[in-house]
Scaffold this motif. Structure first.
Motif, short mmCIF file in Angstrom:
data_model
loop_
_atom_site.label_atom_id
_atom_site.label_comp_id
_atom_site.label_asym_id
_atom_site.label_seq_id
_atom_site.Cartn_x
_atom_site.Cartn_y
_atom_site.Cartn_z
N CYS A 114 117.27 63.98 27.92
CA CYS A 114 116.28 64.13 28.98
C CYS A 114 115.46 65.41 28.87
O CYS A 114 115.47 66.27 29.76
N PRO A 115 114.69 65.57 27.79
CA PRO A 115 113.91 66.81 27.63
C PRO A 115 112.80 66.94 28.67
O PRO A 115 112.37 68.04 28.97
N ASP A 116 112.37 65.82 29.23
CA ASP A 116 111.29 65.88 30.22
C ASP A 116 111.72 66.63 31.47
O ASP A 116 110.90 67.27 32.12
N ARG A 117 112.99 66.60 31.81
CA ARG A 117 113.47 67.32 32.99
C ARG A 117 113.33 68.83 32.82
O ARG A 117 113.06 69.56 33.77
N VAL A 118 113.52 69.31 31.59
CA VAL A 118 113.43 70.75 31.33
C VAL A 118 112.00 71.16 31.05
O VAL A 118 111.51 72.15 31.57
#
Length: 122
Positions: A114-118
């Motif tokens: 989930c790189p979009d969360r960071v």
């Protein structure tokens, strides 16, 4: 008499010769070491300790972000964190700015890391 020595004179003389020769070698070595220790030893200049690589001697540095090409027959790309286990061996390292731009342009984010969360945090 000692049991570990031969009983006959010729072999005893051979051992005596060998022991005398070996004692000479030992005394020569002792004299050499004493001469070496008597000489002043140069003080080595202080040097910085080598810094070991963080990832080990043969491993490349793990990137912070990456893109993988996925899909069979169709090209689909995903953005991953660099330490994601789901990247396989095709992770192409990218900067955080490039990863943000790819996500903003519609590239899929990995469902595992989930790189979009960071990356989408303000």
């Amino acid at each position: 008499m000692d049991d570990d020595l031969p009983p006959d004179l010729p072999r005893l003389r051979t051992l005596e010769t060998w022991a005398a020769h070996y004692l000479t070698r030992i005394r020569t070595r002792i004299a050499a070491v004493e001469r070496q220790q008597a000489q002043p030893q140069p003080v080595p200049a202080p040097t910085a300790a080598p810094v070991p690589p963080a990832a080990g001697p043969r491993r490349a540095r793990t990137p912070d972000w990456g893109i993988t090409e996925t899909g069979v027959g169709t090209s689909a790309a995903e953005v991953h964190r660099g330490d994601c286990w789901a990247t396989g061996k095709t992770l192409r390292p990218v900067s955080a700015e490039r990863a943000r731009a790819e996500l903003a342009d519609g590239m899929r984010a990995c469902a595992v890391c989930c790189p979009d969360r960071v990356l989408n945090r303000p």
